[in-house]
Motif scaffolding. Structure first.
Motif, PDB file in Angstrom:
ATOM      1  N   LEU A 187       2.116  11.228   1.526  1.00  8.38           N
ATOM      2  CA  LEU A 187       3.545  10.954   1.379  1.00  8.38           C
ATOM      3  C   LEU A 187       3.780   9.512   0.936  1.00  8.38           C
ATOM      4  CD1 LEU A 187       4.777  12.892   4.526  1.00  8.38           C
ATOM      5  CD2 LEU A 187       5.174  13.522   2.140  1.00  8.38           C
ATOM      6  N   ILE A 188       2.951   8.598   1.428  1.00  9.05           N
ATOM      7  CA  ILE A 188       3.052   7.202   0.973  1.00  9.05           C
ATOM      8  C   ILE A 188       2.773   7.125  -0.521  1.00  9.05           C
ATOM      9  CG2 ILE A 188       2.010   4.903   1.134  1.00  9.05           C
ATOM     10  CD1 ILE A 188       1.402   5.559   4.096  1.00  9.05           C
ATOM     11  N   ALA A 189       1.703   7.800  -0.946  1.00  9.80           N
ATOM     12  CA  ALA A 189       1.336   7.785  -2.361  1.00  9.80           C
ATOM     13  C   ALA A 189       2.421   8.399  -3.229  1.00  9.80           C
ATOM     14  CB  ALA A 189       0.017   8.530  -2.561  1.00  9.80           C
ATOM     15  N   SER A 190       3.203   9.334  -2.661  1.00  9.02           N
ATOM     16  CA  SER A 190       4.283   9.981  -3.406  1.00  9.02           C
ATOM     17  C   SER A 190       5.591   9.204  -3.308  1.00  9.02           C
ATOM     18  CB  SER A 190       4.500  11.408  -2.876  1.00  9.02           C
ATOM     19  OG  SER A 190       3.314  12.179  -2.997  1.00  9.02           O
ATOM     20  N   GLY A 191       5.570   8.104  -2.555  1.00  9.50           N
ATOM     21  CA  GLY A 191       6.777   7.301  -2.408  1.00  9.50           C
ATOM     22  C   GLY A 191       7.769   7.844  -1.400  1.00  9.50           C
TER      23      GLY A 191
ATOM     24  N   LEU B 144       1.367   2.544   5.753  1.00  7.93           N
ATOM     25  CA  LEU B 144       2.814   2.757   5.671  1.00  7.93           C
ATOM     26  C   LEU B 144       3.559   1.432   5.793  1.00  7.93           C
ATOM     27  CD1 LEU B 144       5.257   4.567   5.500  1.00  7.93           C
ATOM     28  CD2 LEU B 144       5.030   5.040   7.944  1.00  7.93           C
ATOM     29  N   ASP B 145       3.124   0.584   6.722  1.00  7.69           N
ATOM     30  CA  ASP B 145       3.757  -0.737   6.863  1.00  7.69           C
ATOM     31  C   ASP B 145       3.650  -1.524   5.563  1.00  7.69           C
ATOM     32  OD1 ASP B 145       4.392  -0.153   9.465  1.00  7.69           O
ATOM     33  OD2 ASP B 145       2.704  -1.242  10.335  1.00  7.69           O
ATOM     34  N   LEU B 146       2.492  -1.443   4.909  1.00  6.54           N
ATOM     35  CA  LEU B 146       2.301  -2.136   3.639  1.00  6.54           C
ATOM     36  C   LEU B 146       3.252  -1.598   2.569  1.00  6.54           C
ATOM     37  CD1 LEU B 146      -1.585  -2.507   3.327  1.00  6.54           C
ATOM     38  CD2 LEU B 146       0.101  -4.354   3.369  1.00  6.54           C
ATOM     39  N   ALA B 147       3.372  -0.280   2.511  1.00  3.38           N
ATOM     40  CA  ALA B 147       4.241   0.333   1.505  1.00  3.38           C
ATOM     41  C   ALA B 147       5.693  -0.076   1.719  1.00  3.38           C
ATOM     42  CB  ALA B 147       4.114   1.851   1.561  1.00  3.38           C
ATOM     43  N   GLU B 148       6.133  -0.101   2.970  1.00  2.00           N
ATOM     44  CA  GLU B 148       7.505  -0.517   3.271  1.00  2.00           C
ATOM     45  C   GLU B 148       7.691  -2.003   2.994  1.00  2.00           C
ATOM     46  OE1 GLU B 148       8.639   2.746   6.734  1.00  2.00           O
ATOM     47  OE2 GLU B 148       7.808   0.797   7.319  1.00  2.00           O
ATOM     48  N   GLN B 149       6.647  -2.772   3.220  1.00  2.00           N
ATOM     49  CA  GLN B 149       6.697  -4.211   2.996  1.00  2.00           C
ATOM     50  C   GLN B 149       6.860  -4.552   1.514  1.00  2.00           C
ATOM     51  OE1 GLN B 149       3.284  -6.051   4.725  1.00  2.00           O
ATOM     52  NE2 GLN B 149       3.924  -8.133   4.297  1.00  2.00           N
ATOM     53  N   THR B 150       6.288  -3.719   0.659  1.00  2.00           N
ATOM     54  CA  THR B 150       6.302  -4.001  -0.772  1.00  2.00           C
ATOM     55  C   THR B 150       7.436  -3.297  -1.513  1.00  2.00           C
ATOM     56  OG1 THR B 150       4.754  -2.177  -1.177  1.00  2.00           O
ATOM     57  CG2 THR B 150       3.814  -4.370  -0.859  1.00  2.00           C
ATOM     58  N   ALA B 151       8.243  -2.532  -0.786  1.00  2.00           N
ATOM     59  CA  ALA B 151       9.286  -1.739  -1.447  1.00  2.00           C
ATOM     60  C   ALA B 151      10.295  -2.611  -2.185  1.00  2.00           C
ATOM     61  CB  ALA B 151       9.996  -0.856  -0.426  1.00  2.00           C
ATOM     62  N   ASP B 152      10.587  -3.806  -1.649  1.00  2.00           N
ATOM     63  CA  ASP B 152      11.624  -4.660  -2.235  1.00  2.00           C
ATOM     64  C   ASP B 152      11.067  -5.874  -2.967  1.00  2.00           C
ATOM     65  OD1 ASP B 152      13.609  -2.982  -1.161  1.00  2.00           O
ATOM     66  OD2 ASP B 152      13.527  -4.034   0.759  1.00  2.00           O
TER      67      ASP B 152
ATOM     68  N   ALA C 190       0.254 -10.537  -4.532  1.00  2.00           N
ATOM     69  CA  ALA C 190      -0.874  -9.837  -3.914  1.00  2.00           C
ATOM     70  C   ALA C 190      -0.430  -8.501  -3.338  1.00  2.00           C
ATOM     71  CB  ALA C 190      -1.510 -10.702  -2.834  1.00  2.00           C
ATOM     72  N   LEU C 191       0.707  -8.486  -2.655  1.00  2.00           N
ATOM     73  CA  LEU C 191       1.224  -7.243  -2.081  1.00  2.00           C
ATOM     74  C   LEU C 191       1.552  -6.238  -3.182  1.00  2.00           C
ATOM     75  CD1 LEU C 191       3.627  -8.560   0.712  1.00  2.00           C
ATOM     76  CD2 LEU C 191       1.335  -7.633   0.985  1.00  2.00           C
ATOM     77  N   ALA C 192       2.185  -6.729  -4.245  1.00  2.00           N
ATOM     78  CA  ALA C 192       2.560  -5.836  -5.348  1.00  2.00           C
ATOM     79  C   ALA C 192       1.328  -5.268  -6.046  1.00  2.00           C
ATOM     80  CB  ALA C 192       3.444  -6.584  -6.343  1.00  2.00           C
ATOM     81  N   LEU C 193       0.323  -6.094  -6.245  1.00  2.00           N
ATOM     82  CA  LEU C 193      -0.907  -5.633  -6.887  1.00  2.00           C
ATOM     83  C   LEU C 193      -1.599  -4.570  -6.037  1.00  2.00           C
ATOM     84  CD1 LEU C 193      -2.274  -9.052  -8.183  1.00  2.00           C
ATOM     85  CD2 LEU C 193      -1.570  -7.119  -9.604  1.00  2.00           C
ATOM     86  N   ASN C 194      -1.642  -4.795  -4.725  1.00  2.00           N
ATOM     87  CA  ASN C 194      -2.266  -3.801  -3.847  1.00  2.00           C
ATOM     88  C   ASN C 194      -1.499  -2.483  -3.902  1.00  2.00           C
ATOM     89  OD1 ASN C 194      -4.034  -2.953  -1.480  1.00  2.00           O
ATOM     90  ND2 ASN C 194      -1.994  -2.787  -0.578  1.00  2.00           N
ATOM     91  N   ALA C 195      -0.174  -2.559  -3.925  1.00  2.00           N
ATOM     92  CA  ALA C 195       0.643  -1.347  -3.977  1.00  2.00           C
ATOM     93  C   ALA C 195       0.381  -0.555  -5.247  1.00  2.00           C
ATOM     94  CB  ALA C 195       2.117  -1.704  -3.879  1.00  2.00           C
ATOM     95  N   ARG C 196      -0.042  -1.252  -6.311  1.00  2.00           N
ATOM     96  CA  ARG C 196      -0.319  -0.586  -7.583  1.00  2.00           C
ATOM     97  C   ARG C 196      -1.794  -0.224  -7.746  1.00  2.00           C
ATOM     98  NH1 ARG C 196       4.025  -3.356  -7.640  1.00  2.00           N
ATOM     99  NH2 ARG C 196       5.760  -3.038  -9.100  1.00  2.00           N
ATOM    100  N   GLY C 197      -2.562  -0.451  -6.676  1.00  2.00           N
ATOM    101  CA  GLY C 197      -3.962  -0.050  -6.705  1.00  2.00           C
ATOM    102  C   GLY C 197      -4.935  -1.106  -7.152  1.00  2.00           C
ATOM    103  N   ASP C 198      -4.446  -2.303  -7.497  1.00  2.00           N
ATOM    104  CA  ASP C 198      -5.328  -3.388  -7.931  1.00  2.00           C
ATOM    105  C   ASP C 198      -5.721  -4.212  -6.710  1.00  2.00           C
ATOM    106  OD1 ASP C 198      -6.730  -5.383  -9.173  1.00  2.00           O
ATOM    107  OD2 ASP C 198      -5.166  -5.887 -10.623  1.00  2.00           O
TER     108      ASP C 198
END
Length: 278
Positions: A150-154, A183-191, A216-224
């Motif tokens: 579900l995280i991967a699907s947004g 999940l915390d990471l995904a919510e952290q990078t949402a904005d 760094a957070l944005a790159l991790n969220a995109r898989g880098d």
């Protein structure tokens, strides 16, 4: 020899040394019989009255009863003394017997879900995890796996609802902790802002640690993950105590989300150690 030693070459055999006058034996006996029955033939139980067979008890070194020995492949491999709680008896038998056929089948199903997720088939993995949860709503592997899908699907709200299925007291399980960290990471990078804007800020000022941190957070969220790690390491290298060691703490959250044996976790820990102890 026939009922224990020879039989243990076909399946694990438990030998329960007891006596009619032994109070704790009367407590242990029914519990161990119950757990062996629930194991559905994976182990065999043999009860040995030490009053009738003192020589065998002496040969096994039994000094107090109840005493239970597990035989595998013709020899004793484990055991315990005293009347254990039922939960510990289950753990002992599970350790000796290994997974039941049903559990082995479930492990294969969960492995197929993980393989689908790793190959990018998030929807297929989610379908398998959801099917497992229909049968067992408290399966931690399925809960954490579906949460990651579900995280991967947004779908972060649904991910949070799925994580709420974790039974009380199981929150510290590594699978659950990893899914929660993800999940915390995904919510952290949402904005977090646009990657290009963050990169421009960093190019204009290499000491803009907040821009580097957000990047760094944005790159991790995109898989880098590798570049994400490198930016956090760079913050630590330039100003280790920035924002109460936020970069180091963020790396630790990455490690928890990725899992301790993930290759990137291992590599990033090496890089972190080289900076901290240089």
């Amino acid at each position: 020899m026939k009922d224990v030693v020879e039989e243990s070459r076909n399946q694990p055999v438990l030998v329960d040394f007891w006596a009619p006058w032994c109070g704790p034996c009367k407590q242990l006996g029914p519990m161990i019989e119950k757990v062996v029955t629930e194991a559905k033939g994976q182990v065999k139980l043999v009860k040995m009255n030490i009053d009738e067979h003192p020589a065998i008890a002496q040969q096994m070194g039994v000094q107090s009863i109840p005493a239970v020995f597990a035989f595998v492949d013709g020899r004793p491999v484990d055991g315990f003394m005293g009347a254990l709680p039922e939960s510990q008896i289950k753990e002992f038998i599970a350790r000796i017997a290994g997974p039941t056929p049903e559990e082995a089948g479930l492990e294969d199903v969960l492995a197929s879900a993980q393989a689908a997720f790793d190959e990018g088939d998030v929807a297929g993995a989610a379908e398998i995890y959801a099917a497992v949860l229909q049968e067992d709503r408290e399966n931690l592997a399925a809960i954490s796996g579906l949460t990651r899908c579900l995280i991967a699907s947004g779908e972060l709200d649904r991910a949070r609802q799925t994580l709420a299925l974790v039974p009380p007291g199981k929150e510290a399980d590594p699978l659950v902790a990893g899914a929660k960290a993800a999940l915390d990471l995904a919510e952290q990078t949402a904005d977090i802002g646009d990657l290009g804007e963050l990169a421009q800020r960093l190019e204009a000022d290499g000491n803009d640690h907040q821009a580097r941190f957000d990047l760094a957070l944005a790159l991790n969220a995109r898989g880098d993950r590798e570049d994400a790690v490198n930016h956090l390491i760079e913050i630590i290298r330039r100003k280790r105590d920035w924002n109460d060691e936020a970069a180091r703490k963020q790396l630790l959250q990455f490690f928890e989300a990725w899992g301790p044996m993930d290759p990137m976790t291992i590599e990033a820990r090496r890089k972190l150690s080289s900076v901290l102890f240089s």
